[in-house]
Design an enzyme around this catalytic site. Structure first.
Site, PDB file in Angstrom:
ATOM      1  NE  ARG A 147      -3.523  -2.251   2.816  1.00  0.00           N
ATOM      2  CZ  ARG A 147      -3.207  -3.400   3.415  1.00  0.00           C
ATOM      3  NH1 ARG A 147      -2.002  -3.574   3.936  1.00  0.00           N
ATOM      4  NH2 ARG A 147      -4.105  -4.370   3.502  1.00  0.00           N
ATOM      5  CE  LYS A 171      -6.461  -0.850   4.705  1.00  0.00           C
ATOM      6  NZ  LYS A 171      -7.757  -1.115   4.059  1.00  0.00           N
ATOM      7  CG  HIS A 241      -4.907   1.107  -3.850  1.00  0.00           C
ATOM      8  ND1 HIS A 241      -4.220   0.803  -2.692  1.00  0.00           N
ATOM      9  CD2 HIS A 241      -5.968   0.260  -3.879  1.00  0.00           C
ATOM     10  CE1 HIS A 241      -4.838  -0.173  -2.050  1.00  0.00           C
ATOM     11  NE2 HIS A 241      -5.900  -0.513  -2.743  1.00  0.00           N
ATOM     12  NE  ARG A 244      -2.992  -3.348  -1.509  1.00  0.00           N
ATOM     13  CZ  ARG A 244      -2.492  -4.220  -0.644  1.00  0.00           C
ATOM     14  NH1 ARG A 244      -1.198  -4.445  -0.623  1.00  0.00           N
ATOM     15  NH2 ARG A 244      -3.282  -4.869   0.196  1.00  0.00           N
ATOM     16  CG  HIS A 267      -6.135  -8.597   0.913  1.00  0.00           C
ATOM     17  ND1 HIS A 267      -6.377  -8.938  -0.404  1.00  0.00           N
ATOM     18  CD2 HIS A 267      -5.956  -7.253   0.923  1.00  0.00           C
ATOM     19  CE1 HIS A 267      -6.337  -7.839  -1.148  1.00  0.00           C
ATOM     20  NE2 HIS A 267      -6.090  -6.817  -0.357  1.00  0.00           N
ATOM     21  CE1 TYR A 276      -6.420  -6.813  -7.375  1.00  0.00           C
ATOM     22  CE2 TYR A 276      -6.576  -7.984  -5.301  1.00  0.00           C
ATOM     23  CZ  TYR A 276      -6.332  -6.830  -6.003  1.00  0.00           C
ATOM     24  OH  TYR A 276      -5.999  -5.681  -5.337  1.00  0.00           O
TER      25      TYR A 276
END
Length: 295
Positions: A147, A171, A241, A244, A267, A276
């Site tokens: 990110r 995150k 982004h 990514r 994730h 994806y």
């Protein structure tokens, strides 16, 4: 007004909870607080008077003035806050328990083709300090799939050139180690040499700095990429982004395992990574059309 004071105290305590216990980013905290203040204003500033109908009325005030994705995000903030209020004894019943989330259109992530990536990487003037920095930024984003906040948070101590990995803080302040390719390492080495030549510290501190020597921000990376995207002829919506997304899409297209991609992207849920597969569906449909006798 006691009720308004109680709701304000609850919001302050919840903000502290987001910061210290959930390790939310400053951006997330600002967005949640803005959404919650808006909701509490509509609710009359009183926690005790919030009912399911209060939430439905608030959602109706948003309908037509905000996109469904924004409404869903605002509702998620309210749900999280009210659930926390129940957990901490500020409410006895969660009034958002039976509220349905508005359906949103699931858009496919923007990604670049390999040719577009090559043109973007070739755009910065690597002979200059700023150009070498920008080239290294794009190489790292595409090579590691991190990110932009993880990129700007990188320190030189996080880059292990011997092992070919970088350590990032994702995150929820979750740390992970991701591999990085030789071209990206070469771009980082060239940028590091240029920084040393300019008198910038290269043993410690931030990797990516602005021209004044301070840590580069996510907004600055977005602005410089916008400029290079325009010069390269890549799609106008290609943000940091998007690199990514491009990383994940190209890995999936080359046969990488979805769970491995999940780990690389950081994730928490596989369902987040599975979008994806929808991007790659176009490639599969083209192969089907070419190969199936009754396509």
């Amino acid at each position: 007004m006691p009720s308004r004071s109680a709701s304000a105290d609850a919001l302050d305590a919840y903000t502290a909870h987001l910061r210290t216990e959930r390790h939310a980013s400053p951006h997330t905290i600002r967005a949640y607080c803005s959404d919650l203040r808006q909701f509490l204003d509509v609710a009359g500033g009183s926690l005790a008077r919030i009912r399911p109908d209060t939430i439905r009325h608030w959602l109706r005030t948003l309908d037509g003035s905000a996109q469904r994705s924004s409404i869903a995000r605002k509702l998620a903030a309210v749900r999280s806050f009210l659930r926390w209020c129940v957990e901490t004894g500020r409410l006895t019943v969660d009034p958002a328990g039976g509220i349905a989330t508005p359906k949103t259109r699931r858009t496919l992530p923007t990604h670049l083709t390999l040719d577009q990536v090559d043109r973007l990487l070739a755009t910065p003037d690597a002979a200059s300090l700023a150009g070498g920095r920008d080239r290294a930024i794009f190489e790292v984003l595409y090579s590691a799939g991190i990110r932009v906040s993880e990129l700007t948070g990188l320190d030189w101590a996080d880059v292990d050139t011997e092992a070919g990995v970088v350590r990032v803080l994702g995150k929820g302040r979750k740390e992970r180690v991701v591999p990085i390719g030789r071209p990206a390492l070469a771009a980082l080495a060239a940028y590091r040499a240029a920084c040393a030549g300019a008198g910038m510290p290269v043993q410690r501190g931030p990797v990516f700095r602005n021209l004044r020597g301070g840590r580069l921000t996510s907004r600055s990376v977005a602005r410089l990429m916008e400029r290079h995207v325009l010069a390269s002829g890549a799609p106008g919506k290609a943000t940091p982004h998007a690199l990514r997304h491009t990383f994940a899409t190209h890995l999936l297209g080359a046969g990488a395992d979805l769970r491995a991609i999940q780990e690389l992207l950081g994730h928490a849920s596989l369902s987040t990574t599975q979008r994806y597969t929808h991007v790659d569906l176009r490639r599969l449909m083209e192969a089907y059309d070419r190969a199936h006798p009754r396509a």
